[in-house]
Design a protein around this motif. Structure first.
Motif, PDB file in Angstrom:
ATOM      1  N   ILE A 214      53.780  30.115  20.687  1.00  0.00           N
ATOM      2  CA  ILE A 214      54.492  29.842  19.436  1.00  0.00           C
ATOM      3  C   ILE A 214      55.557  28.764  19.619  1.00  0.00           C
ATOM      4  CG2 ILE A 214      56.041  30.842  17.700  1.00  0.00           C
ATOM      5  CD1 ILE A 214      54.560  33.512  18.146  1.00  0.00           C
ATOM      6  N   LYS A 215      56.253  28.778  20.734  1.00  0.00           N
ATOM      7  CA  LYS A 215      57.348  27.828  20.962  1.00  0.00           C
ATOM      8  C   LYS A 215      56.869  26.383  21.052  1.00  0.00           C
ATOM      9  CE  LYS A 215      57.233  28.306  26.009  1.00  0.00           C
ATOM     10  NZ  LYS A 215      58.005  28.683  27.216  1.00  0.00           N
ATOM     11  N   ASN A 216      55.564  26.176  21.294  1.00  0.00           N
ATOM     12  CA  ASN A 216      55.015  24.825  21.403  1.00  0.00           C
ATOM     13  C   ASN A 216      54.513  24.266  20.074  1.00  0.00           C
ATOM     14  OD1 ASN A 216      55.411  24.922  24.202  1.00  0.00           O
ATOM     15  ND2 ASN A 216      53.438  25.936  24.498  1.00  0.00           N
ATOM     16  N   VAL A 217      54.619  25.055  19.016  1.00  0.00           N
ATOM     17  CA  VAL A 217      54.062  24.679  17.719  1.00  0.00           C
ATOM     18  C   VAL A 217      55.122  24.012  16.846  1.00  0.00           C
ATOM     19  CG1 VAL A 217      52.967  25.510  15.603  1.00  0.00           C
ATOM     20  CG2 VAL A 217      52.359  26.525  17.814  1.00  0.00           C
ATOM     21  N   PHE A 231      49.883  22.107  14.441  1.00  0.00           N
ATOM     22  CA  PHE A 231      50.366  20.806  14.922  1.00  0.00           C
ATOM     23  C   PHE A 231      51.349  21.071  16.054  1.00  0.00           C
ATOM     24  CE2 PHE A 231      49.253  20.558  10.502  1.00  0.00           C
ATOM     25  CZ  PHE A 231      48.500  19.393  10.412  1.00  0.00           C
ATOM     26  N   LEU A 232      50.999  20.609  17.253  1.00  0.00           N
ATOM     27  CA  LEU A 232      51.825  20.852  18.427  1.00  0.00           C
ATOM     28  C   LEU A 232      52.842  19.738  18.622  1.00  0.00           C
ATOM     29  CD1 LEU A 232      49.014  21.971  20.906  1.00  0.00           C
ATOM     30  CD2 LEU A 232      50.489  23.435  19.510  1.00  0.00           C
ATOM     31  N   TYR A 233      53.893  20.050  19.368  1.00  0.00           N
ATOM     32  CA  TYR A 233      54.864  19.024  19.759  1.00  0.00           C
ATOM     33  C   TYR A 233      54.157  18.002  20.650  1.00  0.00           C
ATOM     34  CZ  TYR A 233      58.972  21.572  18.093  1.00  0.00           C
ATOM     35  OH  TYR A 233      59.924  22.189  17.317  1.00  0.00           O
ATOM     36  N   ARG A 234      54.325  16.736  20.348  1.00  0.00           N
ATOM     37  CA  ARG A 234      53.705  15.680  21.150  1.00  0.00           C
ATOM     38  C   ARG A 234      54.770  14.823  21.816  1.00  0.00           C
ATOM     39  NH1 ARG A 234      48.528  17.266  21.970  1.00  0.00           N
ATOM     40  NH2 ARG A 234      47.487  17.763  20.014  1.00  0.00           N
TER      41      ARG A 234
END
Length: 234
Positions: A214-217, A231-234
């Motif tokens: 969840i923390k990466n979203v 959508f993930l952190y890029r």
């Protein structure tokens, strides 16, 4: 409340208090004036916005000027503005007097130079406005009108109108706005409760479909068909 009056010097705290009061006073004024003043600057809107900003700005930069007078002046202007809006709604002749009439600048694919002169806009401005409306060819335009708020209304010839499901008589599904269930690594528990899901389901779905936590979203949405878009952190 001495800092509301004009003084030779002000302490740092007095400057801060003066700025805070002015800020919240302007927020209240903006609320009273409504969205119309912000989104559609017609003559009356433009004048009131310009004058109020000027009145409030001076006592914030000049310690010899009192804030009390600015607040009183602004309050009077707000009353006059609201009275003017009411008068425009009630008396059509005032509306015609203050608000500019729409001006036709393109008709049947032809640019009307007299309309451009009356609207005081150049060919470059016209082409820019058409591009913003996704129109690359003036010949496709059946009618273009320069509105009183400075925006252009564009109507294409029917043969250049985009094809839509309704024009093909196709049935479509009702509009569905996906629910935001994760934003910036945080779960929206209110949305989850409304769709009868829980954090365990979210975590397991992310793990099985995207192999992430969840923390990466950055953003995750869920539509009524159960389609999860992440959508993930890029």
């Amino acid at each position: 409340m001495d800092f509301l009056q004009g003084q030779e010097t002000l302490t740092t705290i007095e400057w801060i208090l003066r700025a805070i009061i002015a800020f919240f006073f302007l927020l209240t004024v903006a609320k009273l004036l409504g969205q119309r003043t912000i989104s559609q600057l017609r003559i009356l809107d433009f004048v009131i916005s310009l004058v109020i900003g000027n009145i409030i700005a001076h006592p914030l930069s000049d310690e010899n000027l009192g804030l009390k007078g600015s607040i009183i002046s602004t309050s009077v202007l707000v009353v006059l503005y609201l009275g003017g809006i009411f008068s425009l709604l009630k008396f059509p002749f005032l509306r015609r007097l203050i608000n500019s009439s729409p001006i036709t600048i393109v008709q049947d694919g032809e640019i009307l130079y007299k309309g451009l002169k009356k609207a005081r806009i150049s060919i470059d401005v016209l082409l820019e406005e058409l591009r913003e409306e996704k129109v690359e060819d003036v010949k496709k335009v059946a009618l273009a009108i320069w509105e009183a708020d400075g925006k252009i209304s564009v109507f294409l010839h029917p043969k250049y109108e985009p094809i839509t499901p309704s024009s093909l008589q196709l049935e479509t599904e009702p509009f569905d706005l996906p629910r935001t269930i994760i934003k910036e690594g945080k779960i929206n528990l209110k949305e989850l409760n409304q769709i009868h899901r829980d954090e365990v389901w979210v975590a397991s779905s992310l793990e099985s479909l995207y192999q992430t936590e969840i923390k990466n979203v950055l953003l995750a949405t869920l539509d009524k068909k159960g389609n999860l878009r992440v959508f993930l952190y890029r």
